[in-house]
Design a protein around this motif. Structure first.
Motif, mmCIF file in Angstrom:
data_model
loop_
_atom_site.group_PDB
_atom_site.id
_atom_site.type_symbol
_atom_site.label_atom_id
_atom_site.label_comp_id
_atom_site.label_asym_id
_atom_site.label_seq_id
_atom_site.Cartn_x
_atom_site.Cartn_y
_atom_site.Cartn_z
ATOM 1 N N SER A 30 101.118 2.282 12.435
ATOM 2 C CA SER A 30 101.568 2.571 13.790
ATOM 3 C C SER A 30 101.454 4.039 14.158
ATOM 4 N N THR A 31 101.441 4.943 13.179
ATOM 5 C CA THR A 31 101.334 6.368 13.496
ATOM 6 C C THR A 31 99.964 6.939 13.159
ATOM 7 N N TRP A 53 97.257 6.203 17.998
ATOM 8 C CA TRP A 53 98.232 5.328 17.351
ATOM 9 C C TRP A 53 98.860 4.347 18.326
ATOM 10 N N SER A 54 98.974 4.734 19.588
ATOM 11 C CA SER A 54 99.594 3.852 20.570
ATOM 12 C C SER A 54 98.599 2.873 21.185
#
Length: 123
Positions: A30-31, A53-54
């Protein structure tokens, strides 16, 4: 540790579409920024595109911009590369990568790599 596995490669005709997928396991990405590179024998690894990441920000290499589209699913821990209007020069082994250095175009900025999937575009 992160494992990346690519899938979806194959042999297609000029002008066709193909969708590559990269599945991550081992820990959440996620990061991480994630990216696709490609390589043909005797040449350096070429940047195809990267996604933040988003999933909201993308960067593409000049030779694929407008034809390829990146997406990612943070829940499934996957990243896809939709390739449209394929050309013979798109023939290469495509690699999935993940790293912390943003949507970098440099292979050295990525910490994890998949084994690659072959894409062949026939004229």
């Amino acid at each position: 540790q992160v494992q990346l596995v690519e899938s979806g490669g194959g042999l297609v005709q000029v002008g066709a579409s193909l969708r590559l997928s990269c599945a991550a396991s081992g820990r959440t990405l996620s990061t991480y920024a994630m990216a696709w590179f490609r390589q043909v024998p005797g040449k350096e690894r070429e940047f195809v595109g990267a996604i933040g990441w988003s999933g909201g920000m993308t960067t593409y290499g000049g030779s694929v911009k407008g034809r390829f589209t990146l997406s990612r699913d943070g829940v499934k821990n996957t990243m896809d590369l939709q390739m449209d209007r394929l050309k013979p020069e798109d023939t290469a082994v495509y690699y999935c990568a993940a790293g912390f250095s943003g949507r970098s175009r440099r292979p050295s900025d990525y910490d994890y790599w998949g084994q690659g999937t072959q894409v062949t575009v026939s004229s």
